[in-house]
Write a protein that holds these residues in place. Structure first.
Motif, PDB file in Angstrom:
ATOM      1  N   ASP A  86       0.833  -1.197   0.000  1.00 21.29           N
ATOM      2  CA  ASP A  86       0.000   0.000   0.000  1.00 21.29           C
ATOM      3  C   ASP A  86       0.871   1.252   0.000  1.00 21.29           C
ATOM      4  OD1 ASP A  86      -1.818  -2.001   0.459  1.00 21.29           O
ATOM      5  OD2 ASP A  86      -2.309  -1.368   2.502  1.00 21.29           O
ATOM      6  N   VAL A  87       0.242   2.367  -0.374  1.00 22.47           N
ATOM      7  CA  VAL A  87       0.854   3.690  -0.196  1.00 22.47           C
ATOM      8  C   VAL A  87      -0.138   4.534   0.588  1.00 22.47           C
ATOM      9  CG1 VAL A  87       1.705   5.775  -1.301  1.00 22.47           C
ATOM     10  CG2 VAL A  87       2.200   3.549  -2.323  1.00 22.47           C
ATOM     11  N   ARG A  88       0.305   5.041   1.748  1.00 21.91           N
ATOM     12  CA  ARG A  88      -0.567   5.837   2.608  1.00 21.91           C
ATOM     13  C   ARG A  88       0.128   7.153   2.936  1.00 21.91           C
ATOM     14  NH1 ARG A  88      -4.916   2.804   4.380  1.00 21.91           N
ATOM     15  NH2 ARG A  88      -4.763   0.631   3.723  1.00 21.91           N
ATOM     16  N   ILE A  89      -0.613   8.246   2.737  1.00 23.88           N
ATOM     17  CA  ILE A  89      -0.046   9.582   2.863  1.00 23.88           C
ATOM     18  C   ILE A  89      -0.803  10.336   3.933  1.00 23.88           C
ATOM     19  CG2 ILE A  89       0.612  11.660   1.601  1.00 23.88           C
ATOM     20  CD1 ILE A  89      -0.611   8.845  -0.505  1.00 23.88           C
ATOM     21  N   ALA A  90      -0.077  10.897   4.898  1.00 21.89           N
ATOM     22  CA  ALA A  90      -0.695  11.601   6.018  1.00 21.89           C
ATOM     23  C   ALA A  90      -0.998  13.058   5.649  1.00 21.89           C
ATOM     24  CB  ALA A  90       0.207  11.522   7.243  1.00 21.89           C
ATOM     25  N   GLY A  91      -1.523  13.809   6.615  1.00 23.20           N
ATOM     26  CA  GLY A  91      -1.921  15.194   6.399  1.00 23.20           C
ATOM     27  C   GLY A  91      -0.794  16.050   5.852  1.00 23.20           C
ATOM     28  N   ASN A  92      -1.104  16.845   4.839  1.00 24.55           N
ATOM     29  CA  ASN A  92      -0.160  17.716   4.128  1.00 24.55           C
ATOM     30  C   ASN A  92       0.955  16.928   3.454  1.00 24.55           C
ATOM     31  OD1 ASN A  92       0.632  20.231   3.154  1.00 24.55           O
ATOM     32  ND2 ASN A  92       2.047  20.578   4.855  1.00 24.55           N
ATOM     33  N   GLY A  93       0.785  15.615   3.321  1.00 23.20           N
ATOM     34  CA  GLY A  93       1.752  14.806   2.599  1.00 23.20           C
ATOM     35  C   GLY A  93       1.447  14.777   1.113  1.00 23.20           C
ATOM     36  N   TYR A  94       2.469  14.393   0.331  1.00 27.21           N
ATOM     37  CA  TYR A  94       2.330  14.404  -1.126  1.00 27.21           C
ATOM     38  C   TYR A  94       2.953  13.142  -1.713  1.00 27.21           C
ATOM     39  CZ  TYR A  94       2.897  15.873  -6.011  1.00 27.21           C
ATOM     40  OH  TYR A  94       2.855  15.930  -7.379  1.00 27.21           O
ATOM     41  N   PRO A 105      -3.583  -0.360  -2.553  1.00 27.66           N
ATOM     42  CA  PRO A 105      -4.319   0.899  -2.648  1.00 27.66           C
ATOM     43  C   PRO A 105      -3.447   2.107  -2.311  1.00 27.66           C
ATOM     44  CG  PRO A 105      -4.899  -0.246  -0.626  1.00 27.66           C
ATOM     45  CD  PRO A 105      -4.034  -1.180  -1.396  1.00 27.66           C
ATOM     46  N   VAL A 106      -3.891   3.267  -2.775  1.00 23.77           N
ATOM     47  CA  VAL A 106      -3.276   4.548  -2.432  1.00 23.77           C
ATOM     48  C   VAL A 106      -4.305   5.335  -1.632  1.00 23.77           C
ATOM     49  CG1 VAL A 106      -2.340   6.713  -3.328  1.00 23.77           C
ATOM     50  CG2 VAL A 106      -1.809   4.552  -4.485  1.00 23.77           C
ATOM     51  N   VAL A 107      -3.922   5.755  -0.423  1.00 23.25           N
ATOM     52  CA  VAL A 107      -4.856   6.438   0.473  1.00 23.25           C
ATOM     53  C   VAL A 107      -4.253   7.759   0.924  1.00 23.25           C
ATOM     54  CG1 VAL A 107      -6.168   6.320   2.611  1.00 23.25           C
ATOM     55  CG2 VAL A 107      -5.791   4.237   1.278  1.00 23.25           C
ATOM     56  N   LEU A 108      -4.937   8.857   0.624  1.00 19.98           N
ATOM     57  CA  LEU A 108      -4.534  10.180   1.090  1.00 19.98           C
ATOM     58  C   LEU A 108      -5.403  10.554   2.279  1.00 19.98           C
ATOM     59  CD1 LEU A 108      -2.713  12.691   0.449  1.00 19.98           C
ATOM     60  CD2 LEU A 108      -4.662  13.600  -0.830  1.00 19.98           C
ATOM     61  N   ALA A 124      -6.930   0.526  -5.664  1.00 15.06           N
ATOM     62  CA  ALA A 124      -7.967   1.528  -5.408  1.00 15.06           C
ATOM     63  C   ALA A 124      -7.350   2.808  -4.841  1.00 15.06           C
ATOM     64  CB  ALA A 124      -8.994   0.974  -4.440  1.00 15.06           C
ATOM     65  N   VAL A 125      -7.966   3.944  -5.155  1.00 11.64           N
ATOM     66  CA  VAL A 125      -7.472   5.249  -4.694  1.00 11.64           C
ATOM     67  C   VAL A 125      -8.540   5.907  -3.832  1.00 11.64           C
ATOM     68  CG1 VAL A 125      -6.659   7.533  -5.372  1.00 11.64           C
ATOM     69  CG2 VAL A 125      -6.010   5.527  -6.731  1.00 11.64           C
TER      70      VAL A 125
END
Length: 324
Positions: A86-94, A105-108, A124-125
């Motif tokens: 998976d790829v998971r991005i936290a707040g204000n992450g890019y 999945p990619v989760v922002l 899934a995004v």
């Protein structure tokens, strides 16, 4: 030499207490986590990859066998890579991926800066609803392949340039959701967008629902938001209701029923549409009473992705080679 080796091993191990502050957290089952600050090349990372808060990581041709996490304010730019998890991005992450395969999945997270996918393949995004930060997220895709569904609940959404989504597209409460020259194999739902939605030159195989949008809904060319060249194909029913910014339907093939009711002003449905199963609209008297609103033409906001990418790559180069 022994001290150097020990420090290197320690840099790969992240305590569970540190990871607890990341949203979403790295799985507790991960035995090792590699920190990435700086640049990396064509190597294999045999575990999870973690970009610390406020840091930048730029990868070219890198393989990651585990999951990937970008902490708050962090940046991950990857070209020609392959991520098995998976790829998971936290707040204000890019997260910026080009020519890269992401199996999971990619989760922002809420308040995340954005996700940009160019000629990339992912699971899934998901873009979470806007959080308490002032950052309003975005999802921009060009030539991407999403195996699964796309679910966005904040910010700017532009699906473009032959992007393919094997599942559905669900948009709720975004700033706008636009789809150009792309394919969605499932259903489409665009609800409560503040500046509306444009669909041009695209093929949608499932049912399409547009409701409660404050901006205009433009299906095809010759609308107020975009000067696109052609309409699209809709494999099932299309419903556009309760829209206050204007509705235009032009040059489309709809293999179902078109429902356009409760819109202010009333929907403009061009004669060149081919609608196989009929049209449901408001009575003429109600349509005549509706006022006509002026919609603002859409501006291209994808430059914000380029700016963040450029800054991230520069920061990563300045940090030097990452210890991968």
């Amino acid at each position: 030499m022994r001290g150097t080796s020990m420090r290197k091993r320690l840099s790969l191990v992240v305590a569970a207490g540190v990871l607890a502050g990341l949203t979403p957290a790295i799985p507790a089952s991960a035995a090792l986590v590699t920190h990435c600050i700086g640049t990396g090349g064509a190597v294999t990372v045999p575990n999870d990859l973690y970009v610390p808060a406020g840091e930048s990581c730029s990868l070219t041709g890198t393989i990651v066998t585990g999951n990937v996490s970008v902490a708050a304010g962090g940046n991950l730019v990857v070209s020609g890579g392959k991520f098995s998890g998976d790829v998971r991005i936290a707040g204000n992450g890019y997260f910026d991926a080009s020519d890269t395969d992401v199996t999971g999945p990619v989760v922002l997270a809420a308040g995340g800066y954005g996700v940009y996918l160019r000629d990339a393949a992912t699971g899934a995004v998901t873009v979470r609803a806007k959080g308490t930060t002032t950052v309003d997220s975005f999802l921009f895709t060009e030539g991407a392949t999403v195996t699964g569904s796309v679910n966005v609940q904040a910010g700017e959404v532009r699906i473009d340039k032959n992007t393919s989504i094997t599942g559905g597209l669900t948009s709720t409460g975004t700033y706008y959701t636009d789809v150009h020259d792309s394919f969605v194999d499932g259903a489409v739902s665009v609800l409560n967008s503040s500046t509306g939605s444009v669909f041009c030159g695209s093929s949608i195989r499932g049912k399409a629902t547009f409701a409660g949008n404050l901006g205009a809904v433009q299906l095809g060319p010759n609308g107020p938001l975009d000067s696109c060249a052609s309409g699209g194909f809709w494999g099932k029913d299309v419903s556009v209701t309760s829209t206050t910014g204007g509705v235009t339907v032009d040059d489309n093939i709809i293999d179902g029923v078109l429902t356009a009711t409760g819109n202010t002003p009333a929907a403009q449905i061009a004669d060149n549409n081919r609608i196989r199963r009929g049209v449901v609209t408001d009575p003429p008297a109600a349509a005549a009473r509706s006022a006509r609103a002026a919609a603002q033409p859409r501006t291209d906001d994808t430059a914000k992705a380029e700016e963040r990418r450029t800054d991230a790559v520069q920061e990563a180069k300045a940090a030097g080679p990452a210890d991968l």
